[in-house]
Design a protein around this motif. Structure first.
Motif, PDB file in Angstrom:
ATOM      1  N   SER A   8       1.509 -12.396   7.062  1.00  0.00           N
ATOM      2  CA  SER A   8       0.531 -12.946   6.128  1.00  0.00           C
ATOM      3  C   SER A   8       0.867 -12.617   4.677  1.00  0.00           C
ATOM      4  N   GLY A   9       2.081 -12.122   4.430  1.00  0.00           N
ATOM      5  CA  GLY A   9       2.457 -11.709   3.085  1.00  0.00           C
ATOM      6  C   GLY A   9       3.262 -12.744   2.341  1.00  0.00           C
ATOM      7  N   GLY A  10       3.587 -12.418   1.096  1.00  0.00           N
ATOM      8  CA  GLY A  10       4.404 -13.278   0.267  1.00  0.00           C
ATOM      9  C   GLY A  10       5.879 -13.120   0.576  1.00  0.00           C
ATOM     10  N   SER A  11       6.709 -13.713  -0.263  1.00  0.00           N
ATOM     11  CA  SER A  11       8.146 -13.744   0.019  1.00  0.00           C
ATOM     12  C   SER A  11       8.789 -12.367  -0.020  1.00  0.00           C
ATOM     13  N   ALA A  12       8.171 -11.391  -0.693  1.00  0.00           N
ATOM     14  CA  ALA A  12       8.710 -10.032  -0.756  1.00  0.00           C
ATOM     15  C   ALA A  12       8.021  -9.080   0.203  1.00  0.00           C
ATOM     16  N   GLY A  13       7.021  -9.578   0.966  1.00  0.00           N
ATOM     17  CA  GLY A  13       6.264  -8.712   1.849  1.00  0.00           C
ATOM     18  C   GLY A  13       5.405  -7.729   1.072  1.00  0.00           C
ATOM     19  N   LEU A  14       4.694  -6.855   1.799  1.00  0.00           N
ATOM     20  CA  LEU A  14       3.894  -5.808   1.166  1.00  0.00           C
ATOM     21  C   LEU A  14       3.890  -4.579   2.069  1.00  0.00           C
ATOM     22  N   PRO A  15       4.270  -3.396   1.555  1.00  0.00           N
ATOM     23  CA  PRO A  15       4.627  -3.185   0.151  1.00  0.00           C
ATOM     24  C   PRO A  15       5.958  -3.833  -0.204  1.00  0.00           C
ATOM     25  N   GLN A  16       6.116  -4.133  -1.480  1.00  0.00           N
ATOM     26  CA  GLN A  16       7.388  -4.612  -1.966  1.00  0.00           C
ATOM     27  C   GLN A  16       8.340  -3.430  -2.151  1.00  0.00           C
ATOM     28  N   ILE A  17       9.627  -3.713  -2.195  1.00  0.00           N
ATOM     29  CA  ILE A  17      10.615  -2.664  -2.441  1.00  0.00           C
ATOM     30  C   ILE A  17      10.320  -1.992  -3.787  1.00  0.00           C
ATOM     31  N   GLY A  18      10.461  -0.683  -3.836  1.00  0.00           N
ATOM     32  CA  GLY A  18      10.254   0.063  -5.077  1.00  0.00           C
ATOM     33  C   GLY A  18       9.169   1.096  -4.928  1.00  0.00           C
ATOM     34  N   GLY A  19       8.329   1.228  -5.944  1.00  0.00           N
ATOM     35  CA  GLY A  19       7.287   2.239  -5.951  1.00  0.00           C
ATOM     36  C   GLY A  19       7.785   3.536  -6.544  1.00  0.00           C
ATOM     37  N   PRO A  20       6.877   4.396  -7.023  1.00  0.00           N
ATOM     38  CA  PRO A  20       7.278   5.630  -7.710  1.00  0.00           C
ATOM     39  C   PRO A  20       8.078   6.590  -6.835  1.00  0.00           C
ATOM     40  N   ASP A  21       7.840   6.549  -5.509  1.00  0.00           N
ATOM     41  CA  ASP A  21       8.577   7.445  -4.615  1.00  0.00           C
ATOM     42  C   ASP A  21       9.604   6.699  -3.782  1.00  0.00           C
ATOM     43  N   GLY A  22       9.797   5.420  -4.095  1.00  0.00           N
ATOM     44  CA  GLY A  22      10.754   4.623  -3.345  1.00  0.00           C
ATOM     45  C   GLY A  22      10.251   4.148  -1.996  1.00  0.00           C
ATOM     46  N   ARG A  23       8.997   4.434  -1.677  1.00  0.00           N
ATOM     47  CA  ARG A  23       8.442   4.065  -0.381  1.00  0.00           C
ATOM     48  C   ARG A  23       7.590   2.801  -0.446  1.00  0.00           C
ATOM     49  N   GLY A  24       7.684   2.102  -1.563  1.00  0.00           N
ATOM     50  CA  GLY A  24       7.019   0.808  -1.624  1.00  0.00           C
ATOM     51  C   GLY A  24       6.080   0.667  -2.798  1.00  0.00           C
ATOM     52  N   ASP A  25       6.044  -0.532  -3.349  1.00  0.00           N
ATOM     53  CA  ASP A  25       5.126  -0.892  -4.424  1.00  0.00           C
ATOM     54  C   ASP A  25       3.996  -1.701  -3.812  1.00  0.00           C
ATOM     55  N   TRP A  26       2.790  -1.131  -3.822  1.00  0.00           N
ATOM     56  CA  TRP A  26       1.631  -1.758  -3.211  1.00  0.00           C
ATOM     57  C   TRP A  26       0.833  -2.612  -4.187  1.00  0.00           C
ATOM     58  N   GLY A  27       1.200  -2.615  -5.469  1.00  0.00           N
ATOM     59  CA  GLY A  27       0.424  -3.368  -6.442  1.00  0.00           C
ATOM     60  C   GLY A  27      -1.007  -2.876  -6.488  1.00  0.00           C
ATOM     61  N   GLN A  28      -1.965  -3.781  -6.341  1.00  0.00           N
ATOM     62  CA  GLN A  28      -3.387  -3.430  -6.357  1.00  0.00           C
ATOM     63  C   GLN A  28      -3.961  -3.272  -4.959  1.00  0.00           C
ATOM     64  N   ALA A  29      -3.117  -3.332  -3.946  1.00  0.00           N
ATOM     65  CA  ALA A  29      -3.585  -3.215  -2.569  1.00  0.00           C
ATOM     66  C   ALA A  29      -3.575  -1.754  -2.121  1.00  0.00           C
ATOM     67  N   ASP A  30      -4.580  -1.367  -1.368  1.00  0.00           N
ATOM     68  CA  ASP A  30      -4.747   0.008  -0.903  1.00  0.00           C
ATOM     69  C   ASP A  30      -3.751   0.298   0.231  1.00  0.00           C
ATOM     70  N   PRO A  31      -2.830   1.225   0.048  1.00  0.00           N
ATOM     71  CA  PRO A  31      -1.871   1.522   1.117  1.00  0.00           C
ATOM     72  C   PRO A  31      -2.508   2.170   2.340  1.00  0.00           C
ATOM     73  N   ALA A  32      -3.716   2.694   2.210  1.00  0.00           N
ATOM     74  CA  ALA A  32      -4.394   3.311   3.347  1.00  0.00           C
ATOM     75  C   ALA A  32      -5.014   2.277   4.287  1.00  0.00           C
ATOM     76  N   GLU A  33      -5.089   1.032   3.838  1.00  0.00           N
ATOM     77  CA  GLU A  33      -5.637  -0.045   4.668  1.00  0.00           C
ATOM     78  C   GLU A  33      -4.484  -0.704   5.429  1.00  0.00           C
ATOM     79  N   PRO A  34      -4.404  -0.543   6.760  1.00  0.00           N
ATOM     80  CA  PRO A  34      -3.255  -1.076   7.504  1.00  0.00           C
ATOM     81  C   PRO A  34      -3.119  -2.590   7.417  1.00  0.00           C
ATOM     82  N   ARG A  35      -4.221  -3.308   7.174  1.00  0.00           N
ATOM     83  CA  ARG A  35      -4.136  -4.763   7.089  1.00  0.00           C
ATOM     84  C   ARG A  35      -3.549  -5.240   5.759  1.00  0.00           C
ATOM     85  N   ASN A  36      -3.283  -4.310   4.848  1.00  0.00           N
ATOM     86  CA  ASN A  36      -2.554  -4.658   3.633  1.00  0.00           C
ATOM     87  C   ASN A  36      -1.040  -4.640   3.834  1.00  0.00           C
TER      88      ASN A  36
END
Length: 262
Positions: A8-36
């Motif tokens: 159900s994600g966009g062309s880069a999926g979610l989380p996208q590659i990157g993020g401050p720790d390299g484990r993903g860029d979640w944008g405005q989506a809550d990483p604690a919510e598995p449906r994100n």
């Protein structure tokens, strides 16, 4: 029919590659919510007789089929040739082994042209034996002309995808319309009477050149009087819990592994 949202994600999926720790860029989506956590957009349509139609073979195909416990695919339909919808094509070779035959597959002529150029090895004549590569029985379909598959009448709907075109699919009172930025009058006419719509909605606003935003989708739902709308191809600004909290009852965010009947 039973519908499974593989991704159900966009062309880069979610989380996208990157993020401050390299484990993903979640944008405005809550990483604690598995449906994100979203893989690339795709669905499986299962008929009343148990035959399964896969729509697109994105790069997450193997993981999606395993996560959704789908053991076999009987046919594939391609909506368009963008990488997030075709890059998992090589995994069809395992589906060939399970099916014990080349995969019946349906697309418009221009998509077959692109796939043959990019995956030429998969379109050599199959002469029997072990499936060491994907193999297909290809079928040309035409925008606006229904075709029959496993007892279903499927209408391919030409869609505006910004800088390119894609196909929506209508089957009875169900429609799947990913990768669309706007519906022209012809598409609105083709969707009249649809009760359940799975539709592209990448952003909360309407500022994307190739994908619809939430305001646009709400306008379609109101104009077409859709009873149930499920959002797909959602980007990093689309948080599941916030959407559930703020959307009307007739519109809901999809999520990977979601199942429903239509």
């Amino acid at each position: 029919m039973k519908i499974t949202l593989l991704g159900s994600g966009g062309s880069a999926g979610l989380p996208q590659i990157g993020g401050p720790d390299g484990r993903g860029d979640w944008g405005q989506a809550d990483p604690a919510e598995p449906r994100n956590r979203r893989t690339r957009p795709s669905i499986v349509i299962e008929t009343d007789t148990g035959l399964r139609i896969l729509v697109d073979t994105g790069p997450d195909l193997r993981e999606q089929l395993l996560n959704c416990a789908i053991p076999k695919i009987d046919a594939v339909i391609y909506t368009h040739d963008h990488a997030d919808h075709v890059a998992g094509l090589d995994d069809v070779r395992i589906l060939n082994r399970i099916l014990e035959a080349p995969m019946p597959a349906y697309a418009i002529a221009s998509v077959w042209e692109q796939l043959r150029a990019r995956f030429s090895y998969a379109f050599r004549e199959w002469k029997g034996g072990f499936f060491g590569r994907p193999a297909f029985f290809t079928h040309d379909i035409v925008e606006g002309t229904p075709f029959e598959l496993f007892g279903l009448s499927i209408l391919p709907i030409d869609q505006d995808h910004g800088y390119s075109r894609s196909l929506g699919l209508r089957i009875g009172d169900f429609a799947y319309c990913t990768d669309v930025v706007r519906f022209e009058p012809a598409q609105m006419e083709a969707l009249q009477g649809v009760k359940t719509l799975v539709v592209d909605c990448f952003t909360p606003d309407n500022n994307h050149p190739t994908h619809a935003g939430l305001g646009t989708v709400q306008g379609w739902v109101q104009a077409l009087k859709i009873e149930r709308t499920i959002l797909t191809h959602m980007g990093p600004a689309m948080d599941y819990a916030k959407l559930r909290r703020t959307l009307p009852d007739c519109i809901e965010p999809g999520y990977d592994g979601m199942e429903f009947h239509a």
